[in-house]
Design a protein around this motif. Structure first.
Motif, PDB file in Angstrom:
ATOM      1  N   GLU A 113      10.041   5.734  -4.225  1.00  0.00           N
ATOM      2  CA  GLU A 113      10.527   4.794  -5.235  1.00  0.00           C
ATOM      3  C   GLU A 113       9.554   3.635  -5.433  1.00  0.00           C
ATOM      4  OE1 GLU A 113      14.355   3.609  -3.874  1.00  0.00           O
ATOM      5  OE2 GLU A 113      15.326   5.517  -4.397  1.00  0.00           O
ATOM      6  N   ASN A 114       9.098   3.048  -4.340  1.00  0.00           N
ATOM      7  CA  ASN A 114       8.192   1.903  -4.454  1.00  0.00           C
ATOM      8  C   ASN A 114       6.793   2.334  -4.885  1.00  0.00           C
ATOM      9  OD1 ASN A 114       9.790  -0.536  -3.588  1.00  0.00           O
ATOM     10  ND2 ASN A 114      10.151   0.784  -1.824  1.00  0.00           N
ATOM     11  N   GLY A 115       6.384   3.528  -4.468  1.00  0.00           N
ATOM     12  CA  GLY A 115       5.103   4.055  -4.926  1.00  0.00           C
ATOM     13  C   GLY A 115       5.108   4.317  -6.420  1.00  0.00           C
ATOM     14  N   TYR A 141      -2.544   4.329  -2.629  1.00  0.00           N
ATOM     15  CA  TYR A 141      -1.284   5.073  -2.567  1.00  0.00           C
ATOM     16  C   TYR A 141      -1.517   6.549  -2.882  1.00  0.00           C
ATOM     17  CZ  TYR A 141       3.329   6.800  -3.903  1.00  0.00           C
ATOM     18  OH  TYR A 141       4.478   7.551  -4.014  1.00  0.00           O
ATOM     19  N   GLU A 142      -2.305   6.817  -3.910  1.00  0.00           N
ATOM     20  CA  GLU A 142      -2.585   8.211  -4.271  1.00  0.00           C
ATOM     21  C   GLU A 142      -3.360   8.918  -3.161  1.00  0.00           C
ATOM     22  OE1 GLU A 142      -4.497   7.645  -8.023  1.00  0.00           O
ATOM     23  OE2 GLU A 142      -2.604   7.811  -9.156  1.00  0.00           O
ATOM     24  N   TRP A 194       2.574  -2.340  -2.254  1.00  0.00           N
ATOM     25  CA  TRP A 194       1.761  -1.493  -1.381  1.00  0.00           C
ATOM     26  C   TRP A 194       2.103  -1.738   0.085  1.00  0.00           C
ATOM     27  CZ3 TRP A 194      -0.313   2.625  -0.060  1.00  0.00           C
ATOM     28  CH2 TRP A 194      -1.381   2.736   0.841  1.00  0.00           C
ATOM     29  N   LEU A 195       2.305  -2.985   0.453  1.00  0.00           N
ATOM     30  CA  LEU A 195       2.707  -3.279   1.829  1.00  0.00           C
ATOM     31  C   LEU A 195       4.088  -2.697   2.117  1.00  0.00           C
ATOM     32  CD1 LEU A 195       2.338  -4.580   4.556  1.00  0.00           C
ATOM     33  CD2 LEU A 195       3.038  -6.774   3.567  1.00  0.00           C
ATOM     34  N   LEU A 196       4.978  -2.780   1.142  1.00  0.00           N
ATOM     35  CA  LEU A 196       6.314  -2.220   1.314  1.00  0.00           C
ATOM     36  C   LEU A 196       6.247  -0.698   1.472  1.00  0.00           C
ATOM     37  CD1 LEU A 196       9.309  -2.871   1.461  1.00  0.00           C
ATOM     38  CD2 LEU A 196       9.407  -2.736  -1.045  1.00  0.00           C
ATOM     39  N   VAL A 197       5.387  -0.051   0.691  1.00  0.00           N
ATOM     40  CA  VAL A 197       5.202   1.401   0.811  1.00  0.00           C
ATOM     41  C   VAL A 197       4.742   1.762   2.223  1.00  0.00           C
ATOM     42  CG1 VAL A 197       3.678   3.307   0.128  1.00  0.00           C
ATOM     43  CG2 VAL A 197       4.791   1.913  -1.622  1.00  0.00           C
TER      44      VAL A 197
END
Length: 262
Positions: free
Chosen positions: A239-241, A257-258, A222-225
């Motif tokens: 991709e990460n999501g 995320y959604e 989530w942090l990467l997203v």
């Protein structure tokens, strides 16, 4: 944009060594004093720690009570182990006043007992008594002989974050990684700080380092997203999501995320 995530409660990691098999009581014949009594005291304390780690509170209480019978045979400083055991037991039973009482008794018995002080600082952190927790954990981190110094610096950083000292926290987390390069959690916290500072390159570098050590976690992905989104890397966000949704369905991070996609 600040990191949207969570910093959870601390879990005290009891380092109990090799667990003894079975539930047998010590077989040492002990008198009220002398080496046999000292050995019996230590054996009961060790068994109590083992059973606390196994969440068997009944047997832990039995062995703490038995250890107490031999307390006159040991030096005052060694009583800190007994009191620390009682503190952990009461904490596991949510008897917080008793837990604090026994942590303080442990530190009165032996002010150099970094194990008890480490546990007490974690206790204070979970009580959201952050200034008191910081006072205790800083003392632990200064003990050069304490083998959990990396964890002590990590907790120091967590407390500093809660007190609004991001600069101090960053130094503490970095010190933790210097002492234990394979300790993953500080890298995640470092990434959060860099993200909040809008230093996206270092945030991404740190979270990827964390994932490399800990594997893919909901919080890390989530942090990467969020970082990739702010950097404008839409493909990496997708991709990460997608990984986040597949690996951690129903998690809080997936919900966030959604919400980001709406």
């Amino acid at each position: 944009m600040k990191f949207i995530g969570k910093r959870g409660r601390l879990v005290i990691a009891l380092t109990l060594g090799l667990l003894l098999q079975g539930c047998a009581s010590p077989t040492t014949k002990s008198s009220a004093g002398g080496p046999d009594a000292k050995a019996a005291y230590q054996q009961h304390v060790n068994l109590a720690k083992q059973y606390i780690g196994l969440k068997n509170r009944e047997l832990a209480r039995i062995h703490l009570s038995k250890a107490e019978r031999f307390q006159n045979a040991v030096d005052k400083a060694r009583l800190s182990e007994l009191y620390n055991g009682y503190a952990l037991l009461y904490q596991s039973e949510l008897e917080m006043e008793l837990a604090e009482k026994y942590y303080r008794k442990a530190l009165v018995s032996d002010a150099t007992d970094s194990v008890a002080r480490y546990n007490f600082s974690s206790f204070l952190y979970n009580q959201e008594r952050f200034e008191e927790a910081l006072e205790q954990i800083v003392l632990v981190s200064e003990d050069l002989d304490y083998r959990r110094r990396p964890q002590a610096f990590y907790i120091t950083g967590l407390v500093q974050i809660r007190l609004g000292d991001a600069v101090g926290a960053l130094k503490s987390f970095e010190r933790a990684t210097q002492l234990a390069a394979q300790f993953a959690l500080p890298y995640l916290e470092i990434a959060k700080i860099y993200f909040d500072q809008k230093n996206d390159e270092l945030a991404k570098q740190s979270v990827l380092h964390y994932i490399g050590l800990a594997g893919e976690t909901a919080e890390g992905l989530w942090l990467l997203v969020q970082t990739e989104l702010r950097m404008g890397n839409s493909q990496a966000v997708l991709e990460n999501g997608t990984k986040l949704k597949i690996l951690f369905p129903g998690s809080d991070e997936v919900v966030k995320y959604e919400g980001l996609l709406k």
